[in-house]
Design a protein around this motif. Sequence first.
Motif, PDB file in Angstrom:
ATOM      1  N   PRO A  53      77.209 -55.879 109.907  1.00 16.88           N
ATOM      2  CA  PRO A  53      78.010 -54.766 110.439  1.00 16.88           C
ATOM      3  C   PRO A  53      79.464 -54.883 110.006  1.00 16.88           C
ATOM      4  CG  PRO A  53      77.614 -56.394 112.144  1.00 16.88           C
ATOM      5  CD  PRO A  53      76.813 -56.831 110.960  1.00 16.88           C
ATOM      6  N   SER A  56      82.020 -58.093 110.206  1.00 19.61           N
ATOM      7  CA  SER A  56      81.244 -59.335 110.198  1.00 19.61           C
ATOM      8  C   SER A  56      81.720 -60.292 109.127  1.00 19.61           C
ATOM      9  CB  SER A  56      79.756 -59.037 109.987  1.00 19.61           C
ATOM     10  OG  SER A  56      79.532 -58.443 108.715  1.00 19.61           O
ATOM     11  N   GLU A 222      76.031 -61.551 111.421  1.00 18.85           N
ATOM     12  CA  GLU A 222      75.883 -61.031 112.772  1.00 18.85           C
ATOM     13  C   GLU A 222      77.184 -60.408 113.261  1.00 18.85           C
ATOM     14  OE1 GLU A 222      74.736 -64.632 114.660  1.00 18.85           O
ATOM     15  OE2 GLU A 222      72.674 -64.570 113.901  1.00 18.85           O
ATOM     16  N   THR A 223      77.070 -59.582 114.305  1.00 19.11           N
ATOM     17  CA  THR A 223      78.254 -59.012 114.927  1.00 19.11           C
ATOM     18  C   THR A 223      79.114 -60.142 115.462  1.00 19.11           C
ATOM     19  OG1 THR A 223      77.021 -57.032 115.576  1.00 19.11           O
ATOM     20  CG2 THR A 223      79.088 -57.474 116.741  1.00 19.11           C
TER      21      THR A 223
END
Length: 396
Positions: A53, A56, A222-223
Amino acid sequence: MSELIEFRGGVEVFDRRPARFIRENFDDLEPGVSLEVVKGLWPRSGLAFVGGPSMSGKTFWTLDALARICRGEDVLGRRSVQSGVLYIAAEAPAGVRKRIKALREKGGPLDGAFQFIGQAPNLCDADDLAQLREAITDAQAEMLTNGFRLGVVAVDTLSAVIPGADENSAASMSPVLHALQSLAAELEVLVLVLAHPGKDAERGLRGWSGLLANADSVLMLETPDGETRTGVVTKVKDGLAGDRFAFYLERVVLGLDDDGDEISTCVIQETDAPEARRPGRRASKAGGTGDLILRAFDRVLEARPHPIAGPGIPAGHSGVDVGELRAMTYQIGLGGPRPEVPPDTSDRERKAQERKWNDHRGKDFKRGLEYLLEDKTLRQEGELICLVKSMPRPAL
Protein backbone atom coordinates in the motif's frame (compact mmCIF):
# COMPACT_ATOMS: atom_id res chain seq x y z
CA MET A 1 7.57 -33.61 -39.32
CA SER A 2 8.52 -34.27 -42.99
CA GLU A 3 7.92 -32.31 -46.15
CA LEU A 4 8.03 -33.79 -49.69
CA ILE A 5 10.60 -31.80 -51.68
CA GLU A 6 11.23 -33.84 -54.88
CA PHE A 7 11.18 -37.19 -56.72
CA ARG A 8 14.52 -38.84 -57.54
CA GLY A 9 14.26 -41.79 -59.94
CA GLY A 10 10.66 -42.29 -58.96
CA VAL A 11 11.53 -42.26 -55.24
CA GLU A 12 9.99 -39.67 -52.93
CA VAL A 13 12.60 -37.59 -51.07
CA PHE A 14 11.56 -35.86 -47.83
CA ASP A 15 13.17 -33.04 -45.92
CA ARG A 16 12.88 -33.65 -42.19
CA ARG A 17 12.66 -30.34 -40.30
CA PRO A 18 13.97 -30.04 -36.74
CA ALA A 19 11.28 -31.04 -34.26
CA ARG A 20 9.82 -28.23 -32.19
CA PHE A 21 8.65 -30.55 -29.41
CA ILE A 22 11.34 -32.77 -27.89
CA ARG A 23 10.34 -35.97 -26.12
CA GLU A 24 12.50 -37.11 -23.20
CA ASN A 25 12.49 -40.32 -21.20
CA PHE A 26 11.37 -40.22 -17.55
CA ASP A 27 14.31 -42.40 -16.48
CA ASP A 28 16.86 -40.04 -18.05
CA LEU A 29 15.56 -36.63 -16.92
CA GLU A 30 17.93 -34.39 -14.97
CA PRO A 31 17.33 -30.90 -13.50
CA GLY A 32 18.02 -28.04 -15.88
CA VAL A 33 20.32 -25.15 -15.06
CA SER A 34 18.45 -22.42 -13.14
CA LEU A 35 19.81 -18.93 -13.86
CA GLU A 36 18.89 -16.26 -11.34
CA VAL A 37 19.47 -12.57 -10.67
CA VAL A 38 18.99 -13.15 -6.93
CA LYS A 39 19.39 -16.74 -5.82
CA GLY A 40 16.17 -18.25 -4.54
CA LEU A 41 14.21 -15.06 -5.15
CA TRP A 42 14.34 -13.57 -8.67
CA PRO A 43 15.02 -15.54 -11.89
CA ARG A 44 17.27 -14.29 -14.66
CA SER A 45 14.29 -14.10 -17.01
CA GLY A 46 10.75 -13.84 -15.71
CA LEU A 47 8.10 -11.71 -14.04
CA ALA A 48 8.10 -10.67 -10.39
CA PHE A 49 6.09 -8.25 -8.26
CA VAL A 50 6.74 -6.05 -5.24
CA GLY A 51 3.36 -5.09 -3.81
CA GLY A 52 2.35 -2.82 -0.99
CA PRO A 53 0.00 0.00 0.00
CA SER A 54 0.93 3.65 -0.14
CA MET A 55 3.46 4.65 2.55
CA SER A 56 4.68 1.05 2.90
CA GLY A 57 8.07 2.01 1.45
CA LYS A 58 7.96 -0.31 -1.56
CA THR A 59 9.74 2.14 -3.88
CA PHE A 60 12.41 2.93 -1.26
CA TRP A 61 13.00 -0.79 -0.64
CA THR A 62 13.02 -1.72 -4.34
CA LEU A 63 15.49 1.02 -5.28
CA ASP A 64 17.82 -0.10 -2.52
CA ALA A 65 17.57 -3.77 -3.60
CA LEU A 66 18.28 -2.87 -7.24
CA ALA A 67 21.29 -0.77 -6.30
CA ARG A 68 22.58 -3.81 -4.41
CA ILE A 69 22.20 -5.92 -7.55
CA CYS A 70 24.19 -3.35 -9.53
CA ARG A 71 27.00 -3.84 -6.99
CA GLY A 72 26.61 -7.62 -6.74
CA GLU A 73 25.58 -7.42 -3.06
CA ASP A 74 23.15 -9.71 -1.23
CA VAL A 75 19.42 -8.98 -1.27
CA LEU A 76 17.49 -10.28 1.76
CA GLY A 77 20.48 -12.43 2.59
CA ARG A 78 20.46 -14.05 -0.86
CA ARG A 79 23.39 -13.88 -3.24
CA SER A 80 22.88 -11.69 -6.31
CA VAL A 81 24.54 -11.78 -9.72
CA GLN A 82 25.94 -8.33 -10.51
CA SER A 83 23.67 -6.94 -13.22
CA GLY A 84 22.45 -3.71 -14.75
CA VAL A 85 19.06 -2.16 -13.99
CA LEU A 86 16.64 -0.05 -16.02
CA TYR A 87 14.11 1.71 -13.77
CA ILE A 88 10.89 3.03 -15.34
CA ALA A 89 9.45 5.63 -12.96
CA ALA A 90 5.98 5.85 -14.45
CA GLU A 91 4.53 7.21 -11.21
CA ALA A 92 5.98 10.28 -9.41
CA PRO A 93 9.32 10.37 -11.29
CA ALA A 94 10.41 13.55 -9.50
CA GLY A 95 10.31 11.79 -6.15
CA VAL A 96 12.18 8.79 -7.54
CA ARG A 97 14.91 11.11 -8.83
CA LYS A 98 15.47 12.41 -5.30
CA ARG A 99 15.56 8.91 -3.89
CA ILE A 100 18.13 7.82 -6.45
CA LYS A 101 20.32 10.81 -5.60
CA ALA A 102 20.11 9.87 -1.92
CA LEU A 103 21.09 6.30 -2.77
CA ARG A 104 24.07 7.61 -4.73
CA GLU A 105 25.18 9.71 -1.77
CA LYS A 106 24.76 6.70 0.52
CA GLY A 107 26.56 4.08 -1.57
CA GLY A 108 28.44 5.89 -4.33
CA PRO A 109 28.01 5.87 -8.14
CA LEU A 110 27.09 2.74 -10.09
CA ASP A 111 29.25 3.37 -13.16
CA GLY A 112 26.49 3.12 -15.76
CA ALA A 113 24.84 0.00 -14.31
CA PHE A 114 21.60 1.82 -13.37
CA GLN A 115 19.56 3.74 -15.95
CA PHE A 116 16.32 5.69 -15.47
CA ILE A 117 13.26 6.42 -17.62
CA GLY A 118 10.95 9.13 -16.29
CA GLN A 119 8.10 8.71 -18.79
CA ALA A 120 5.16 6.32 -18.41
CA PRO A 121 4.71 3.81 -21.26
CA ASN A 122 1.23 2.53 -22.05
CA LEU A 123 1.41 -1.26 -22.01
CA CYS A 124 -2.00 -1.40 -23.66
CA ASP A 125 -0.70 0.41 -26.76
CA ALA A 126 1.24 -1.53 -29.40
CA ASP A 127 3.30 1.48 -30.51
CA ASP A 128 4.33 2.28 -26.93
CA LEU A 129 5.30 -1.33 -26.40
CA ALA A 130 7.47 -1.30 -29.51
CA GLN A 131 9.21 1.90 -28.39
CA LEU A 132 9.71 0.52 -24.90
CA ARG A 133 11.27 -2.65 -26.32
CA GLU A 134 13.60 -0.47 -28.39
CA ALA A 135 14.58 1.59 -25.32
CA ILE A 136 15.35 -1.58 -23.35
CA THR A 137 17.42 -2.95 -26.25
CA ASP A 138 19.40 0.30 -26.40
CA ALA A 139 20.01 0.09 -22.64
CA GLN A 140 21.25 -3.48 -23.04
CA ALA A 141 23.77 -2.45 -25.68
CA GLU A 142 24.99 0.58 -23.73
CA MET A 143 25.41 -1.38 -20.50
CA LEU A 144 27.43 -4.03 -22.28
CA THR A 145 29.96 -1.38 -23.24
CA ASN A 146 30.27 -0.60 -19.51
CA GLY A 147 30.74 -4.27 -18.68
CA PHE A 148 27.24 -5.01 -17.37
CA ARG A 149 24.49 -7.35 -18.52
CA LEU A 150 21.05 -5.77 -18.16
CA GLY A 151 19.38 -7.97 -15.58
CA VAL A 152 16.29 -6.14 -14.30
CA VAL A 153 13.70 -3.86 -15.88
CA ALA A 154 11.61 -2.34 -13.08
CA VAL A 155 8.16 -0.83 -13.72
CA ASP A 156 6.86 1.57 -11.05
CA THR A 157 3.85 1.16 -10.83
CA LEU A 158 1.52 -1.21 -12.67
CA SER A 159 -1.48 1.12 -12.45
CA ALA A 160 0.52 3.95 -14.05
CA VAL A 161 1.31 1.93 -17.21
CA ILE A 162 -2.20 0.60 -17.91
CA PRO A 163 -4.29 3.79 -18.25
CA GLY A 164 -7.98 3.02 -18.63
CA ALA A 165 -7.58 -0.74 -18.12
CA ASP A 166 -9.83 -2.66 -15.74
CA GLU A 167 -7.38 -4.27 -13.32
CA ASN A 168 -9.97 -6.87 -12.31
CA SER A 169 -10.75 -7.96 -15.86
CA ALA A 170 -8.99 -10.88 -17.52
CA ALA A 171 -9.85 -9.33 -20.90
CA SER A 172 -7.92 -6.15 -19.99
CA MET A 173 -5.09 -7.65 -17.98
CA SER A 174 -4.29 -10.81 -19.94
CA PRO A 175 -2.73 -8.80 -22.82
CA VAL A 176 -0.75 -6.77 -20.28
CA LEU A 177 0.52 -9.96 -18.66
CA HIS A 178 1.46 -11.32 -22.08
CA ALA A 179 3.32 -8.09 -22.92
CA LEU A 180 5.33 -8.22 -19.68
CA GLN A 181 6.18 -11.90 -20.10
CA SER A 182 7.14 -11.35 -23.74
CA LEU A 183 9.54 -8.53 -22.80
CA ALA A 184 11.11 -10.78 -20.17
CA ALA A 185 11.47 -13.77 -22.51
CA GLU A 186 12.57 -11.96 -25.67
CA LEU A 187 15.11 -9.72 -23.95
CA GLU A 188 16.17 -12.24 -21.27
CA VAL A 189 15.57 -9.92 -18.33
CA LEU A 190 13.61 -9.98 -15.10
CA VAL A 191 10.64 -7.62 -15.33
CA LEU A 192 10.00 -6.41 -11.78
CA VAL A 193 6.66 -4.66 -11.33
CA LEU A 194 5.67 -2.51 -8.37
CA ALA A 195 1.95 -2.77 -7.66
CA HIS A 196 -0.72 -1.87 -5.13
CA PRO A 197 -2.75 -4.34 -3.08
CA GLY A 198 -6.53 -4.62 -3.16
CA LYS A 199 -8.90 -3.20 -0.56
CA ASP A 200 -7.95 -6.09 1.71
CA ALA A 201 -4.15 -5.84 1.68
CA GLU A 202 -3.78 -9.27 3.26
CA ARG A 203 -5.18 -10.84 0.08
CA GLY A 204 -2.23 -9.65 -1.97
CA LEU A 205 -1.99 -7.88 -5.33
CA ARG A 206 -4.87 -5.80 -6.58
CA GLY A 207 -6.87 -6.99 -9.57
CA TRP A 208 -6.93 -10.04 -11.78
CA SER A 209 -5.79 -13.26 -10.10
CA GLY A 210 -3.82 -14.26 -13.21
CA LEU A 211 -1.04 -11.84 -12.24
CA LEU A 212 -0.25 -13.74 -9.06
CA ALA A 213 -0.73 -17.11 -10.73
CA ASN A 214 1.81 -16.30 -13.47
CA ALA A 215 4.37 -14.50 -11.32
CA ASP A 216 7.71 -16.12 -10.61
CA SER A 217 8.07 -14.20 -7.34
CA VAL A 218 5.95 -11.89 -5.18
CA LEU A 219 7.04 -9.77 -2.21
CA MET A 220 4.33 -7.95 -0.25
CA LEU A 221 4.98 -5.00 2.05
CA GLU A 222 2.51 -4.41 4.85
CA THR A 223 0.65 -1.32 6.01
CA PRO A 224 3.14 0.43 8.31
CA ASP A 225 2.46 0.75 12.03
CA GLY A 226 4.88 3.27 13.42
CA GLU A 227 8.18 3.79 11.67
CA THR A 228 9.15 0.17 11.02
CA ARG A 229 8.14 -1.12 7.59
CA THR A 230 7.76 -4.87 7.19
CA GLY A 231 7.36 -7.24 4.29
CA VAL A 232 7.18 -10.93 3.46
CA VAL A 233 8.24 -13.09 0.53
CA THR A 234 4.84 -14.57 -0.36
CA LYS A 235 5.76 -16.54 -3.49
CA VAL A 236 8.87 -17.98 -5.10
CA LYS A 237 8.21 -20.38 -7.94
CA ASP A 238 10.11 -23.62 -7.27
CA GLY A 239 11.55 -22.07 -4.11
CA LEU A 240 10.88 -21.27 -0.47
CA ALA A 241 8.65 -18.38 0.59
CA GLY A 242 7.66 -16.99 3.97
CA ASP A 243 10.77 -14.93 4.81
CA ARG A 244 9.95 -11.72 6.68
CA PHE A 245 12.07 -8.57 6.48
CA ALA A 246 11.94 -5.08 7.96
CA PHE A 247 13.45 -1.66 7.53
CA TYR A 248 12.96 1.94 8.55
CA LEU A 249 13.41 5.17 6.62
CA GLU A 250 16.27 7.49 7.43
CA ARG A 251 15.87 11.09 6.36
CA VAL A 252 18.53 12.51 4.03
CA VAL A 253 18.91 16.20 3.21
CA LEU A 254 19.96 16.70 -0.41
CA GLY A 255 20.32 20.48 -0.40
CA LEU A 256 18.25 23.66 -0.33
CA ASP A 257 15.64 24.94 -2.74
CA ASP A 258 15.37 28.53 -4.06
CA ASP A 259 13.54 29.58 -0.87
CA GLY A 260 16.24 28.15 1.37
CA ASP A 261 14.11 25.21 2.50
CA GLU A 262 15.63 21.77 2.77
CA ILE A 263 15.19 19.30 -0.10
CA SER A 264 14.96 15.92 1.59
CA THR A 265 14.05 12.30 1.00
CA CYS A 266 14.85 8.99 2.70
CA VAL A 267 16.99 5.89 2.34
CA ILE A 268 16.25 2.57 3.98
CA GLN A 269 18.08 1.05 6.92
CA GLU A 270 17.48 -2.63 7.52
CA THR A 271 16.37 -3.84 10.94
CA ASP A 272 15.17 -7.05 12.55
CA ALA A 273 11.78 -8.22 11.36
CA PRO A 274 9.06 -8.39 14.03
CA GLU A 275 6.90 -11.44 14.41
CA ALA A 276 4.00 -11.81 12.02
CA ARG A 277 0.88 -9.97 13.08
CA ARG A 278 -1.88 -12.00 14.58
CA PRO A 279 -5.11 -11.99 12.56
CA GLY A 280 -7.42 -9.21 13.66
CA ARG A 281 -4.72 -7.33 15.61
CA ARG A 282 -2.71 -4.31 14.56
CA ALA A 283 0.71 -3.53 15.93
CA SER A 284 0.91 -0.48 18.17
CA LYS A 285 1.91 2.67 16.33
CA ALA A 286 3.44 3.99 19.55
CA GLY A 287 5.44 0.78 19.82
CA GLY A 288 6.74 1.25 16.29
CA THR A 289 7.75 4.83 17.06
CA GLY A 290 9.36 3.52 20.24
CA ASP A 291 11.62 1.29 18.14
CA LEU A 292 12.80 4.34 16.23
CA ILE A 293 13.38 6.31 19.45
CA LEU A 294 15.55 3.51 20.82
CA ARG A 295 17.69 3.53 17.68
CA ALA A 296 18.05 7.30 18.04
CA PHE A 297 18.89 6.87 21.75
CA ASP A 298 21.84 4.61 20.91
CA ARG A 299 23.24 7.18 18.48
CA VAL A 300 22.89 10.13 20.86
CA LEU A 301 24.29 8.19 23.81
CA GLU A 302 27.37 7.30 21.79
CA ALA A 303 27.91 10.88 20.62
CA ARG A 304 26.82 12.99 23.63
CA PRO A 305 26.32 11.05 26.89
CA HIS A 306 25.27 12.99 30.01
CA PRO A 307 25.73 11.84 33.63
CA ILE A 308 22.29 11.19 35.12
CA ALA A 309 21.32 10.92 38.77
CA GLY A 310 18.12 9.92 40.54
CA PRO A 311 16.64 7.47 43.04
CA GLY A 312 17.85 3.98 42.21
CA ILE A 313 20.14 5.14 39.40
CA PRO A 314 23.71 3.95 40.06
CA ALA A 315 26.57 6.45 40.16
CA GLY A 316 28.26 6.93 36.81
CA HIS A 317 25.19 6.00 34.77
CA SER A 318 24.68 8.00 31.55
CA GLY A 319 21.66 9.28 29.70
CA VAL A 320 20.78 11.63 26.85
CA ASP A 321 19.14 15.02 26.57
CA VAL A 322 15.49 14.69 25.56
CA GLY A 323 15.79 17.52 23.04
CA GLU A 324 18.78 15.87 21.37
CA LEU A 325 16.92 12.56 21.38
CA ARG A 326 13.93 14.18 19.68
CA ALA A 327 16.15 15.80 17.04
CA MET A 328 17.93 12.51 16.27
CA THR A 329 14.60 10.65 16.05
CA TYR A 330 13.43 13.20 13.49
CA GLN A 331 16.74 12.91 11.63
CA ILE A 332 16.53 9.14 11.16
CA GLY A 333 13.00 9.24 9.80
CA LEU A 334 10.18 10.04 12.23
CA GLY A 335 7.47 11.74 10.22
CA GLY A 336 9.03 10.87 6.86
CA PRO A 337 10.51 13.41 4.45
CA ARG A 338 9.50 17.05 4.57
CA PRO A 339 6.24 17.41 2.60
CA GLU A 340 6.62 18.66 -0.95
CA VAL A 341 4.63 21.74 -1.94
CA PRO A 342 4.02 23.10 -5.45
CA PRO A 343 6.26 26.02 -6.47
CA ASP A 344 3.29 28.41 -6.63
CA THR A 345 2.27 27.74 -3.01
CA SER A 346 2.06 30.93 -0.95
CA ASP A 347 4.48 31.50 1.93
CA ARG A 348 1.55 31.41 4.35
CA GLU A 349 0.35 28.02 3.12
CA ARG A 350 3.91 26.69 3.01
CA LYS A 351 4.46 27.67 6.64
CA ALA A 352 1.09 26.21 7.63
CA GLN A 353 2.02 22.85 6.10
CA GLU A 354 5.41 23.00 7.81
CA ARG A 355 3.73 23.60 11.20
CA LYS A 356 1.30 20.76 10.61
CA TRP A 357 4.14 18.37 9.74
CA ASN A 358 6.16 19.40 12.81
CA ASP A 359 3.10 19.11 15.08
CA HIS A 360 2.35 15.64 13.72
CA ARG A 361 5.82 14.24 14.31
CA GLY A 362 6.03 16.02 17.69
CA LYS A 363 2.89 14.19 18.82
CA ASP A 364 4.23 10.89 17.46
CA PHE A 365 7.48 11.39 19.40
CA LYS A 366 5.57 12.17 22.59
CA ARG A 367 3.38 9.07 22.27
CA GLY A 368 6.38 6.85 21.47
CA LEU A 369 8.37 8.20 24.43
CA GLU A 370 5.42 7.75 26.79
CA TYR A 371 5.09 4.18 25.55
CA LEU A 372 8.74 3.45 26.43
CA LEU A 373 8.48 5.18 29.83
CA GLU A 374 5.31 3.27 30.76
CA ASP A 375 6.92 0.06 29.53
CA LYS A 376 9.88 0.86 31.83
CA THR A 377 12.31 0.60 28.92
CA LEU A 378 13.37 4.22 29.45
CA ARG A 379 13.39 6.45 32.53
CA GLN A 380 13.28 10.25 32.61
CA GLU A 381 14.85 12.52 35.21
CA GLY A 382 14.23 16.16 34.33
CA GLU A 383 15.54 16.77 30.81
CA LEU A 384 17.62 13.59 30.76
CA ILE A 385 16.58 10.08 29.74
CA CYS A 386 18.38 6.81 30.40
CA LEU A 387 17.91 3.21 29.40
CA VAL A 388 16.55 1.16 32.28
CA LYS A 389 17.63 -2.23 30.96
CA SER A 390 21.29 -1.12 31.02
CA MET A 391 21.21 -0.49 34.79
CA PRO A 392 22.77 -3.15 37.03
CA ARG A 393 20.15 -5.33 38.68
CA PRO A 394 20.03 -5.21 42.49
CA ALA A 395 21.37 -8.31 44.20
CA LEU A 396 18.69 -10.69 45.46
